[in-house]
Every structure is written in structure tokens, then in C-alpha cells.
Scaffold this motif. Structure first.
Motif, PDB file in Angstrom:
ATOM      1  N   THR B 129     106.384  60.180   7.810  1.00 16.28           N
ATOM      2  CA  THR B 129     106.965  60.976   8.892  1.00 16.28           C
ATOM      3  C   THR B 129     108.436  61.237   8.636  1.00 16.28           C
ATOM      4  O   THR B 129     109.073  62.013   9.317  1.00 16.28           O
ATOM      5  CB  THR B 129     106.883  60.240  10.252  1.00 16.28           C
ATOM      6  OG1 THR B 129     107.403  58.923  10.041  1.00 16.28           O
ATOM      7  CG2 THR B 129     105.486  60.182  10.770  1.00 16.28           C
ATOM      8  N   ASP B 457     102.067  56.162  14.875  1.00 14.54           N
ATOM      9  CA  ASP B 457     100.904  56.939  14.455  1.00 14.54           C
ATOM     10  C   ASP B 457     100.112  57.235  15.707  1.00 14.54           C
ATOM     11  O   ASP B 457      99.364  56.402  16.203  1.00 14.54           O
ATOM     12  CB  ASP B 457     100.039  56.114  13.491  1.00 14.54           C
ATOM     13  CG  ASP B 457     100.698  55.932  12.150  1.00 14.54           C
ATOM     14  OD1 ASP B 457     100.305  55.037  11.395  1.00 14.54           O
ATOM     15  OD2 ASP B 457     101.633  56.704  11.846  1.00 14.54           O
ATOM     16  N   THR B 459      97.805  59.806  16.389  1.00  8.59           N
ATOM     17  CA  THR B 459      96.391  60.032  16.107  1.00  8.59           C
ATOM     18  C   THR B 459      96.203  59.956  14.600  1.00  8.59           C
ATOM     19  O   THR B 459      97.145  59.680  13.872  1.00  8.59           O
ATOM     20  CB  THR B 459      95.917  61.428  16.579  1.00  8.59           C
ATOM     21  OG1 THR B 459      96.483  62.403  15.688  1.00  8.59           O
ATOM     22  CG2 THR B 459      96.349  61.729  17.991  1.00  8.59           C
ATOM     23  N   ARG B 461      95.949  62.340  12.657  1.00  7.53           N
ATOM     24  CA  ARG B 461      96.735  63.366  11.978  1.00  7.53           C
ATOM     25  C   ARG B 461      98.192  63.417  12.389  1.00  7.53           C
ATOM     26  O   ARG B 461      99.038  63.853  11.640  1.00  7.53           O
ATOM     27  CB  ARG B 461      96.153  64.752  12.303  1.00  7.53           C
ATOM     28  CG  ARG B 461      94.847  65.037  11.645  1.00  7.53           C
ATOM     29  CD  ARG B 461      94.389  66.414  12.116  1.00  7.53           C
ATOM     30  NE  ARG B 461      93.097  66.762  11.622  1.00  7.53           N
ATOM     31  CZ  ARG B 461      92.889  67.660  10.673  1.00  7.53           C
ATOM     32  NH1 ARG B 461      93.909  68.303  10.127  1.00  7.53           N
ATOM     33  NH2 ARG B 461      91.677  67.927  10.265  1.00  7.53           N
ATOM     34  N   LEU B 462      98.449  63.000  13.606  1.00  5.29           N
ATOM     35  CA  LEU B 462      99.800  63.208  14.130  1.00  5.29           C
ATOM     36  C   LEU B 462     100.589  61.908  14.152  1.00  5.29           C
ATOM     37  O   LEU B 462     100.131  60.902  14.695  1.00  5.29           O
ATOM     38  CB  LEU B 462      99.708  63.780  15.554  1.00  5.29           C
ATOM     39  CG  LEU B 462     101.025  64.037  16.287  1.00  5.29           C
ATOM     40  CD1 LEU B 462     101.832  65.115  15.576  1.00  5.29           C
ATOM     41  CD2 LEU B 462     100.742  64.468  17.734  1.00  5.29           C
ATOM     42  N   GLY B 514     108.425  64.589  13.197  1.00  3.05           N
ATOM     43  CA  GLY B 514     106.984  64.385  13.304  1.00  3.05           C
ATOM     44  C   GLY B 514     106.259  64.991  12.127  1.00  3.05           C
ATOM     45  O   GLY B 514     106.783  65.842  11.419  1.00  3.05           O
ATOM     46  N   LYS B 515     105.045  64.497  11.904  1.00  2.00           N
ATOM     47  CA  LYS B 515     104.240  64.995  10.820  1.00  2.00           C
ATOM     48  C   LYS B 515     102.859  65.260  11.355  1.00  2.00           C
ATOM     49  O   LYS B 515     102.298  64.467  12.119  1.00  2.00           O
ATOM     50  CB  LYS B 515     104.201  63.946   9.705  1.00  2.00           C
ATOM     51  CG  LYS B 515     103.113  64.208   8.684  1.00  2.00           C
ATOM     52  CD  LYS B 515     102.480  62.950   8.196  1.00  2.00           C
ATOM     53  CE  LYS B 515     101.513  62.445   9.250  1.00  2.00           C
ATOM     54  NZ  LYS B 515     100.493  61.541   8.715  1.00  2.00           N
ATOM     55  N   PHE B 516     102.313  66.402  10.968  1.00  4.16           N
ATOM     56  CA  PHE B 516     100.953  66.712  11.338  1.00  4.16           C
ATOM     57  C   PHE B 516     100.172  66.967  10.050  1.00  4.16           C
ATOM     58  O   PHE B 516     100.504  67.869   9.285  1.00  4.16           O
ATOM     59  CB  PHE B 516     100.925  67.954  12.239  1.00  4.16           C
ATOM     60  CG  PHE B 516      99.564  68.251  12.762  1.00  4.16           C
ATOM     61  CD1 PHE B 516      98.793  69.245  12.183  1.00  4.16           C
ATOM     62  CD2 PHE B 516      99.039  67.506  13.810  1.00  4.16           C
ATOM     63  CE1 PHE B 516      97.508  69.513  12.658  1.00  4.16           C
ATOM     64  CE2 PHE B 516      97.764  67.765  14.286  1.00  4.16           C
ATOM     65  CZ  PHE B 516      96.995  68.768  13.708  1.00  4.16           C
ATOM     66  N   THR B 517      99.154  66.153   9.810  1.00  3.81           N
ATOM     67  CA  THR B 517      98.377  66.300   8.580  1.00  3.81           C
ATOM     68  C   THR B 517      97.396  67.451   8.725  1.00  3.81           C
ATOM     69  O   THR B 517      96.625  67.499   9.678  1.00  3.81           O
ATOM     70  CB  THR B 517      97.585  65.008   8.294  1.00  3.81           C
ATOM     71  OG1 THR B 517      98.488  63.919   8.354  1.00  3.81           O
ATOM     72  CG2 THR B 517      96.935  65.055   6.938  1.00  3.81           C
ATOM     73  N   SER B 523     100.565  68.689   4.659  1.00  7.13           N
ATOM     74  CA  SER B 523     101.019  68.392   6.016  1.00  7.13           C
ATOM     75  C   SER B 523     102.187  69.286   6.378  1.00  7.13           C
ATOM     76  O   SER B 523     102.801  69.913   5.518  1.00  7.13           O
ATOM     77  CB  SER B 523     101.460  66.927   6.111  1.00  7.13           C
ATOM     78  OG  SER B 523     102.588  66.710   5.293  1.00  7.13           O
ATOM     79  N   LYS B 525     105.775  69.137   8.663  1.00  6.77           N
ATOM     80  CA  LYS B 525     106.708  68.216   9.315  1.00  6.77           C
ATOM     81  C   LYS B 525     107.796  69.009  10.019  1.00  6.77           C
ATOM     82  O   LYS B 525     108.158  70.107   9.590  1.00  6.77           O
ATOM     83  CB  LYS B 525     107.371  67.301   8.283  1.00  6.77           C
ATOM     84  CG  LYS B 525     106.406  66.452   7.516  1.00  6.77           C
ATOM     85  CD  LYS B 525     107.154  65.424   6.692  1.00  6.77           C
ATOM     86  CE  LYS B 525     106.292  64.912   5.569  1.00  6.77           C
ATOM     87  NZ  LYS B 525     106.979  63.927   4.752  1.00  6.77           N
TER      88      LYS B 525
END
Lengths: 294, 809
Positions: B129, B457, B459, B461-462, B514-517, B523, B525
């Protein structure tokens, strides 16, 4: 170089450092740069001394790479300008001795007096105006001057002076010197303008080296005598009391000249007291002292 | 006020999120696995090693001190440890109680197919992240071409996108359009104020003593603060706790020597690392005659890094480290007898204590002393002039790392620093007369911060990294404020007594990234951060010099404020062999500091430094493109940054927006290394940067002309002294800077433990005369007799080959 302005040391140090480092490894080449077309401005340099007329030199700036020759110089001098100096009661219109050239205007009647305030007004033929105000400070005399060789037995040396600064703060000074028979006029060496911020009310000694006319081709400005006075010279020192505006202007001007070529300097803009132009209108008083180098 | 409430509201939400994380899924009891991860060969704790549970595909990474902690529901798991450059280590765990599991990882066999560039987790760039963070492998940096044979950490980070060099002979670096004072540089938690030697050619960091280098250029998490643009966090090695080793090198400019080893095997170790130049030995007898013109000139620098660490028990460790470095320059003019001596340098010392309260709560307490000073002594006959400038900090901080469960990694702590600034202390005397330069000016201030940060973490993905930092700054007396009016004339003085508060500031800084896979290999970010900076570097010139002074915020100088917004897309190809990313950023900066136009060095004397400053705003925005090949015999990266940086100051450039001196439209770095076989490794770097912005004159005039008019026009070769009028600030661009460097490293393994290598480097292979600065020379042309102005460009470094010999035992 010799210690004149202590804090020019900082600039000097970096010039020295830069010179050593760069001379070892740096390379220099000529390049052409494209500079934008500038706005042409009025350049005014004027002064008035006690018992003397007002002198005002008016010209214009030129594009940076414009050639410097008789024609372009003639084109940049201001001709037929209306130049008026007023002391608050009387006004005098200055006259150019050579109207075809203009440039140099002198007051036919008015003479300067210590303590008076003089307002300058310029109206050019094409409608530009410039104004400025100055006054003539009280002169401060040096206690004494003398020549001292650089080292024991040297024929070359510098001119020393002793001064007792008046107790009130806010004195600004400028040093000029000339050698009788060798220099046409008084020359201000680098660092010629200084003030009493750091020695108010104190008595101390200082020295100046020999300044030279800009771009001088004289032999003694280009050989080992450069910057020094020689035994046998008759040295006349003109020690001036100047205004704060004048001190700010000449200091910035000298910083600009000495920091050219120094990568660590930042562009020094001139601090003018001319509204509507660039330059300096200064009243100053002075005292003269003579010494023979021996 | 509403801004403050908004941030306080965010803070409350943050705490709720952390605490509630604990209560999710409270069906089965939870237990904790925790421990330390070390290098099996040297005993060095590994920073950022990945520790995860195979069955959950969830985990964490080791902190600054090699510690990790995972809290999950009871069950049967496989605990896996990975760190690039090392073999994976796994261990089955039947989790029905708390376990302490320490791991010692062994070097991956260095086969030609497995050499990595950076010490990060394989898909770190996609999964982490932490946006805008880059770790550099020190061992890898050593195979890149080195200037004058000296491996340099600061020069190496400038090969990354978004980080720009301030130019040859210039110490600082710019990150995303920020100034050199906006970068926080930490060496084992101690702040380093001037990170360079030799006029900016080398940094103070001896690569042999460094373990880890992390650069954060965006999305700065809440545990860091005090600077707007970036953090360069450098950790020193602890010292091999298993056996004694020495290593070092001999080079043209400097030579190094490091010795490390255990004091008590696996319990306590030390490392001592020294570096010195030897040019000065060639500047005296027998090479240079004492009577000659060149005598009395010398230059040398040295660095000394020392560190001891002691593992008191299973729960406590103590570290004591110190750095001491000095540069000394001496010059004597043969004609005038003018002598100059300039010593400058940093000294830092830190003591740290790690304590494990329990398996989930890790504490580090640090005490730091940091001192930077610079002095200049000039002497001519009876006249002596001395200038001194420096900063001294006493700093204490307490940092907690709390691992409530596998979903959260919480950090919180407090930090306090006492600063003593001596912006410039000048003394001068002529024989017996001592000039009145005012009293010695020292500026005192307190700086404090409290922060909380959570890596959560949310979820599958998020994941987010959210934090809040509360900062405080207070300037205290003794202090004299010179009040100046609009004509810059001092009209009054206000005197503050010891400890009396002059000015204070406090602010809340929210930090969010934040990071979203998107897929297994890609991903997105994003980050939004706000920073305040309370100390400022005021520079009189465009080059960064030891004479640049650090000043605190005060009544005149408000804290600098920065907002940074960044968005990035990260994608890996071919099983993480190729890493690519595109990041865009926008920064807004307020209360930027510059010197007033025409300021002179002695304007600061008997005056407050900050009476000569002017203030304004800045903007910086750009896009960074990055492609890296992380594995294979041939590996490296290409980085391209397209950016704009502007400033607007009411008192400069007539209030019009102008490009900042760091404005660099294009910046390209290509870095390649090729490992031919066990003996030979080749490296090459090519960099390209748009030219520097300069302020050049646009028109000229003459003053002080001869009074004799006839002479004046008859001989126009000497019409007086030429003066310039300058154009718009920074409106001129120099030619672009580009350069190719290559290197070849020959490794010779002689006996069992003795290893040596030769590094051959060529700097500026195609000998380009890169512009250093431009000036104008005026002279009388001999052929035409005419007064001429000629623009000249000065370049510093032509092609420079060098050889360094390195050894390890």
C-alpha cells in the motif's frame, strides 16, 4: 585582493573556490544565446556637490548584444531632454554643452549646498519622464592617510586611512583616489561604498587598493602593478559622504560587477532611486587629502 | 477551525477502524506468531522481509528492526519467510498457542539467472500500500558506474523517476519539484542536515556501512514528517554477529576501511567504518615545496561511522551508533597573503532501545544528538574575519508498532526535538579594534509530533495506509526581533527572554494512501497527504552551498504547507520479471521561502535573517513512467519523468508566475547491469535532463563614463562600466544535460574468505560538455578595437576514467 568590504569576503571566497576548482577541470566555450527583445529604459546618472553645479548623464539601455560603437553610443544618449533641478525654492533648467550629442546636462546657475534637498525632473523628447530626490550629507574628514608597501622593501603598496566615525549612526561613505599626473580623474576601486553599521563611533584604520578605469588598457593596469600604488606616486584621496540611496546603488552595482562569472552568485539587480528609469541621482560632499608614497 | 474539526473527525474514524478490526470474526480464539528475521550468514536483521501464512495468503513484513507479528485464528498453517536475494524458508505451525518463531534466511545461490536488483518482495510494487516508496539494494548500487570510483547513495537515488539531481557539483536533490530542504534524510533515525562532501560531489554516506536505503516520494506515512517532499531513510548495518570481517577499497579520491564482528557471538556486535581522501597528502612536502605558490592549500574530508548493538534479552535490544564527518578546505593566496580556512561537517549520535511488551506490541525508544556546523575564517595581515553557522538538535522519540491482528499493522508514537540554530555568527577584528557585529545570534525552538498510522487490509483487494500526524512548533527566546518598516529600515526591537515563547504553530496532517488490486499482477494506488515543514533552508545562490542557512519558523516565517495528490497504476509481467508503473502527481505548496531580490550576505548582520525573506506559493505536477527488469543476467530499469514546477511570489519577478529553478521538463534515466559470469559484471547508466532555468540579462547600460565627451565618442572602446538589467526570472533554458557512464567490475576470489574486485568506471563516456553555468565576458576585441560582449558556457566534467580496488575478508 585586499580587505575592503569584509563581507565581500564571502563572495570573494566562492569566486576563489570556484576559480581553483574550475580552473583545474572546467572547460569554457563561446556560445550564442537568444535573448528576448527588451523594453528600453532611461538610464540616469547624476550628482551634485557643495559649491558645484548639478551634473546629469542621461542615456538609454540597449538590447544586450547590440554592438557598442560610436553610432550606437550616439543613438543611446538622450538629446534635447528637459532637465530641471530644484532645491525647493529655486529651479534651474540644465543645459547640454553639446546639444547634438545631448547626454551630459549641467546646471548653469544652481550650486550645491550641504544639507539641502534637490529634486530632479527629466522630460524626454518622446514623452518619457523620470524623477528623483536626493540631499547632500555633511562631510566627514579622514584623520589621516598614508601609503604603506605590501611588504618590507616592496615598491608597491596600498593607501591607508584612519577615520573616527561620528557617533550618530547612518553614515555612508565612498572612497575615490587618483594619482597626480597619471590618472585623469578620481577612480572608485571595488568596494568603494561602505557604511558605519559595524563601526559606528569607532576609530579604526583601513586600506584600499588602486582601482582602474573600466576596461583599462594602460600598461600599469595589466602588469604586476595592477591594483597597487607605487613609491613616488602623489595620491589624492577624495573621501565622500553619500546618501543611503547612493550606498545601496553602488554596492549593488559593484556586487553585480564582481559576481559576474561566479556560478554561486545570483543576479544582482541595480537598486535605483530614479522613478521612471534606472540609475542614481546623488548628492554628496567630500574632503580631499594628499599623500606622497615613499 | 472547521479544518481542524474535519481532521479530528478523521482521527476518530481511524481509531474506530483499528479497534473494530479486533472484533471482526470473533468465533475462534486467536493466537500470535511473532519473531525476528535475520541473515543467516551475518546475523543482520532483515528490514521488510515478507512473512505470510500460505493458507490465508495474508501476512506482514518485518519492521525497521526485523520484527514481525501475525495474529490469526487457531489452526494448521505453513509460515513462509521470503526476502529477495535469499532462499525462501517455510515452517509448519500448529497454532494453538502463541509462538515465537525467529528465522535465519540463507543467501539464494547466486546463479546467473537469479540476480535481483532490489531487496523487495517479488510483487512488492503491486501489493504494497506504500505508494511512492522505493528500496535500493546497496550491494547492487556498488556495481553501477561510480563517479571517480566512489559509490554514492545520493547519486544512485537520482537515477529513479521523480528524483532529480541538482546538477554537477551540487549536493542537493529534488523530489517531485520540491526544494533540497524539503527532503528528510535520516541515518539510523538521526536527521542529517548537510549530506554532502566536496562541494556536493560525494555524499556523507559510506556505502560499506549501509544496510538499507528507502526513499519515499509520495504518500508519506504518518510516522514521518517535518519535510514536504520526501524521506530518505538509511539504516546502517549492525555488524556481523557471527564472525569478524573487514572490507574496504582504495580509489582515486577516497579510500575506505570497515571492520565488523561479534563482541559476544549472536548477542552483541559492532561495526566501524572509515573513509578519507588523500589528495591533501599530495599537496605538501615532498610533492609541493613549502615555499611555492601552491603551498598552504589543501582539501580533505573524512567520515567515521561506528555502531554497537547488544541483545540484552529476548525482549530487549540496545543500539548505539555515531557518525562523525568533516571537510576542511585551506587556501592561501600567494600574491596578497590572504588566508582562508573552511571546516564543515556533521556529527550525529543515536541510542536506541527496542522493547517487546508482548508479542503484539513492539516499542522503540530513540535518543539522538545531531550537529551540523560550518565555519569560515579569513585572515589578511592584521585583519581577521570569522563566520560560523550551524544547527544542533537534541531529539527523543518513542515509536510503537502494534499488530492487533493480521489485518492491521498499527504504528503510533511521539517525537520531540530541541533545535538550536546559529544562522550566521560573524566576528571581525582589525588589529586591536573589534568590529561591532551585534551579539552572537542563536535561535531556539521546540518541535514536537504525535502520530498514529494503520496499514489495514480491508478486503481481499482493498488495502489502505491511513494516518494522522499532529505537529507542534514553538520558537522561544532569548531572541531579539528587529522590527523593520516597508522601507526595510529597522525601527524597533522587541526582546524576548529565555524560554519566553516568540511564536508557536500547531497543525494536524492527514495521510492517506490506498491500493486496489485489479488482477493478480496489477493494481491501482492513490494517495493524499498533507505536510507541514517548520524549518527552512535559505539559499543566497542557485547552487547549494555550506553557506546556505537553516532557519526556524518564527513571527515572520510561517511553516511551509504542502498537499500532495498522487495516482498510480502498477503492473507486473512474466511472473514479476518485468515491473512497470505509471504515477501522476500534483503538489501545492504554500509559504515557500526565498531571499529578497538583491539581498547581500551582510544584510543578515545586526538584523533577523528572516527580514530578508519573501514568501510565495508553488505548484508541481507531473507523470513518472517506470519499467524495470528485475531478474535475469541483464537487468535494470528505464525511468522517464515529465514535470512542471512553478512559483509565484508577490515580491519576485513583479508578482508574475515563474518556473522554479528545479523545473525540469524531461528527465530520463536508463540503468543496465549485465552479469556475464562469476567474474565480470558490466554496468551502464545514461541520464538526460532538460536544461536548468536561469535568469539572464536582457539589456545593458553604461555608467561611470569618462567626463571628456570628445574622448567618449572618439574612442567607444571604453564607454564606462557596463551594467546589466535582468529579464524575467528563470526565463532562459540552458542546453540539456545528458551523459553516459559505464563500468566493469572484475571479481577475484583468491582464497576461501578473501575476496577482491576491481571496478573500472568511465564517467561521461562521450565527453559531452554539459553546461554548468553561463556568464558574459566583456572585453575589447583586439582586431576591431570594439567593446564586445560574449556569452560563455562553463562545463565541469569531461570524460573521467577511474579505478577502484575493493576487498573483503
Amino acid at each position: 585582493m585586499i580587505m575592503i568590504r569584509k563581507f565581500q569576503y564571502i563572495t570573494a571566497f566562492w569566486i576563489v573556490v570556484a576559480t581553483i576548482t574550475l580552473s583545474q577541470i572546467a572547460c569554457e566555450k563561446d556560445i550564442t544565446v537568444d535573448l528576448a527583445q527588451p523594453e528600453i529604459k532611461l538610464v540616469v546618472e547624476g550628482y551634485i556637490n557643495p559649491g558645484g553645479p548639478a551634473y546629469v548623464f542621461i542615456s538609454r539601455t540597449n538590447a544586450f548584444f547590440a554592438p557598442v560603437d560610436s553610432i550606437s553610443l550616439l543613438n543611446s544618449t538622450e538629446k534635447n531632454a528637459l532637465v530641471i533641478v530644484s532645491d525647493g525654492i529655486i529651479s534651474d533648467t540644465l543645459v547640454a554643452p553639446v546639444p547634438g550629442i545631448g547626454y551630459f546636462y549641467i546646471s548653469p546657475n544652481m550650486l550645491g549646498e550641504v544639507g539641502k534637498t534637490y529634486t530632479l525632473r527629466i522630460h524626454t523628447q518622446d514623452g518619457k519622464t523620470a524623477t528623483s530626490v536626493t540631499s547632500i550629507p555633511v562631510p566627514v574628514a579622514l584623520d589621516s592617510i598614508w601609503f604603506k608597501p605590501r611588504s618590507e622593501g616592496d615598491t608597491l603598496g596600498y593607501t591607508w586611512a584612519k577615520i573616527t566615525d561620528p557617533p550618530a549612526s547612518g553614515n555612508n561613505f565612498r572612497w575615490f583616489a587618483k594619482r597626480l599626473g597619471k590618472d585623469d580623474d578620481y577612480i572608485a576601486p571595488s568596494g568603494s561604498a561602505f557604511n558605519d553599521k559595524f563601526f559606528n563611533g569607532l576609530t579604526f584604520e583601513f586600506a584600499y587598493n588602486r582601482g582602474s578605469v573600466p576596461n583599462s588598457t594602460a600598461e600599469d593596469d595589466n602588469n604586476e602593478e595592477e591594483g597597487a600604488f607605487k613609491i613616488g606616486d602623489t595620491i589624492v584621496v577624495k573621501f565622500a559622504s553619500i546618501t543611503k540611496d547612493s550606498y545601496d546603488f553602488w554596492r549593488a552595482a559593484e556586487t553585480q560587477s564582481s559576481s559576474n562569472g561566479n556560478p554561486f552568485g545570483s543576479p544582482a539587480t541595480l537598486k535605483s532611486n530614479i522613478k521612471g528609469g534606472i540609475g542614481i541621482w546623488e548628492g554628496f560632499s567630500y574632503t580631499l587629502d594628499t599623500t606622497v608614497a615613499q | 477551525m472547521s479544518n481542524f474539526l474535519f481532521k479530528a473527525g478523521l482521527f476518530t474514524i481511524l481509531i474506530w477502524m483499528i479497534l473494530s478490526g479486533n472484533s471482526f470474526g470473533q468465533s475462534k480464539p486467536k493466537y500470535t506468531i511473532s519473531g525476528y528475521v535475520k541473515d543467516a550468514k551475518t546475523g543482520e536483521y532483515l528490514i521488510g522481509a515478507n512473512v505470510f501464512l500460505k493458507e490465508l495468503l495474508k501476512g506482514t513484513s518485518t519492521n525497521q528492526y526485523g520484527f514481525y507479528s501475525l495474529t490469526v485464528e487457531e489452526g494448521d498453517y505453513t509460515l513462509v519467510f521470503t526476502f529477495l536475494g535469499f532462499k525462501e524458508f517455510s515452517q509448519p505451525v500448529k497454532l494453538n498457542k502463541d509462538y515465537r518463531i525467529n528465522a535465519e534466511l540463507t543467501d539464494a545461490a547466486i546463479t546467473t539467472a537469479e540476480v535481483e536488483i532490489t531487496g523487495e518482495r517479488k510483487d512488492e510494487n503491486v501489493e504494497s500500500t506504500q505508494m511512492g516508496k522505493m528500496d535500493m539494494d546497496v550491494e547492487k548500487i556498488k556495481t553501477l558506474p561510480a563517479f571517480m570510483g566512489e559509490v554514492d547513495i545520493l547519486k544512485s537515488i537520482q537515477l529513479l523517476p521523480g528524483v532529480q539531481s541538482a546538477g554537477e557539483g551540487n549536493a542537493g536533490y529534488y523530489v517531485r519539484g520540491g526544494g533540497p530542504d524539503q527532503n528528510l534524510i535520516l541515518l539510523d533515525e538521526a536527521v542529517v542536515y548537510n549530506a554532502s562532501h566536496l562541494f556536493g560531489f560525494f555524499s556523507v554516506f559510506n556505502a560499506d556501512a549501509v544496510k538499507n536505503v528507502s526513499l519515499i516520494k509520495g504518500g508519506m506515512p504518518a510516522q514521518y514528517g517535518g519535510r514536504l517532499a520526501s524521506v530518505l531513510d538509511i539504516s546502517m548495518k549492525e555488524g556481523n554477529s557471527k564472525e569478524y570481517h573487514v572490507q574496504g577499497g582504495l580509489g582515486f579520491i577516497a579510500s575506505r576501511f570497515t571492520v565488523e564482528g561479534p563482541i559476544k557471538k549472536d548477542t552483541a556486535s559492532f561495526i566501524i567504518s572509515a573513509r578519507r581522501t588523500f589528495i591533501d597528502l599530495f599537496l605538501r612536502e615532498p610533492f609541493v615545496d613549502d615555499e611555492s605558490d601552491a603551498a598552504g592549500n589543501s582539501y580533505y574530508f573524512y567520515d567515521l561511522n561506528t555502531k554497537i548493538n547488544y541483545r540484552i534479552s529476548d525482549r530487549d535490544r540496545l543500539f548505539v551508533s555515531a557518525y562523525f564527518g568533516r571537510d576542511v578546505f585551506q587556501f592561501k593566496s600567494p600574491d596578497t597573503g590572504f588566508k582562508v580556512k573552511v571546516p564543515w561537517g556533521n556529527a550525529t549520535a543515536s541510542a536506541r532501545w527496542n522493547h517487546l511488551f508482548n508479542d503484539k506490541l513492539f516499542l522503540n525508544t530513540t535518543l539522538v544528538f545531531s550537529d551540523y556546523n560550518f565555519s569560515f575564517t579569513g585572515q589578511q595581515e592584521q585583519f581577521e574575519f570569522k563566520l560560523f553557522s550551524g544547527i544542533r538538535d537534541w531529539n527523543g522519540k518513542v515509536d510503537f508498532n502494534y499488530f492487533p491482528n493480521i489485518l492491521h499493522n498499527v504504528r503510533f508514537g511521539i517525537n520531540y526535538t530541541h533545535h538550536t540554530f546559529t544562522p550566521s555568527n560573524v566576528s571581525a577584528q582589525q588589529g586591536q579594534t573589534k568590529f561591532d557585529l551585534g551579539e552572537i545570534v542563536k535561535l531556539y525552538s521546540h518541535e514536537g509530533a504525535a502520530y498514529v498510522n494503520d496499514e489495514w487490509d480491508i478486503t481481499e483487494r482493498l488495502a489502505i495506509n491511513a494516518g494522522l500526524r499532529f505537529t507542534y512548533f514553538n520558537q522561544v527566546g532569548p531572541f531579539t526581533r528587529y522590527v523593520q518598516n516597508e522601507n526595510l529600515v529597522i525601527t524597533d526591537t522587541i526582546v524576548y527572554s529565555k524560554h519566553e515563547s516568540v511564536q508557536n504553530y500547531f497543525h494536524l496532517e492527514p495521510r492517506l494512501s490506498g491500493k486496489f488490486t485489479l488482477t493478480k499482477t496489477s493494481s491501482v494506488k492513490a494517495s493524499i497527504t498533507q505536510n507541514y515543514q517548520y524549518i527552512h533552508l535559505a539559499s543566497l545562490s542557485s547552487a547549494s552551498l555550506p553557506t546556505d542557512v537553516w532557519v526556524p519558523s518564527s513571527t515572520n516565517v510561517k511553516p511551509q504547507i504542502g498537499w500532495q495528490y498522487a495516482l498510480g497504476y502498477f503492473k507486473n509481467f512474466k511472473e514479476n520479471v518485468w515491473e512497470t508503473s505509471i504515477e501522476v502527481y500534483y503538489k501545492e505548496m504554500k509559504n515557500q521561502v526565498e531571499y529578497r531580490e538583491g539581498a547581500q550576505p551582510d544584510d543578515d548582520i545586526k538584523n533577523n535573517q528572516d527580514n530578508n525573506f519573501v514568501f510565495g506559493k508553488g505548484w508541481s505536477y507531473g507523470a513518472e513512467f517506470f519499467v524495470k527488469k528485475a531478474k535475469g543476467r541483464l537487468n535494470g530499469w528505464v525511468g522517464y519523468t515529465l514535470s512542471w514546477t512553478e512559483r509565484k511570489f508577490p515580491d519576485l519577478n513583479n508578482g508574475k508566475t515563474f518556473p522554479a529553478k528545479y523545473d525540469r521538463r524531461h528527465d530520463v534515466s536508463i540503468v543496465l547491469t549485465y552479469e556475464l559470469n562469476k567474474k565480470w559484471t558490466f554496468g551502464a547508466t545514461w541520464i538526460y535532463a532538460t536544461g536548468n532555468a536561469l535568469t539572464l540579462p536582457q539589456s545593458r547600460m553604461f555608467l561611470n563614463g569618462p567626463l571628456d565627451l570628445a574622448q567618449y565618442f572618439a574612442d567607444p572602446s571604453a564607454p564606462g562600466q557596463i551594467y546589466y538589467e535582468y529579464g524575467e526570472r528563470n526565463s532562459f533554458r540552458q542546453e540539456a544535460y545528458h551523459r553516459l557512464d559505464i563500468s566493469a567490475t572484475l571479481t577475484v576470489k583468491k582464497k576461501k574468505r578473501w575476496e577482491s574486485s576491481w571496478n573500472f568506471s568511465i564517467f561521461n563516456v562521450y565527453n559531452r560538455y554539459n553546461p554548468y553555468f553561463i556568464y558574459f565576458d566583456d572585453y575589447i576585441d583586439e582586431s576591431t578595437g570594439q567593446f564586445t560582449l560574449q556569452a560563455k558556457q562553463v562545463s565541469l566534467f569531461p570524460i573521467i576514467p577511474s579505478v577502484t580496488y575493493n576487498f573483503k575478508y
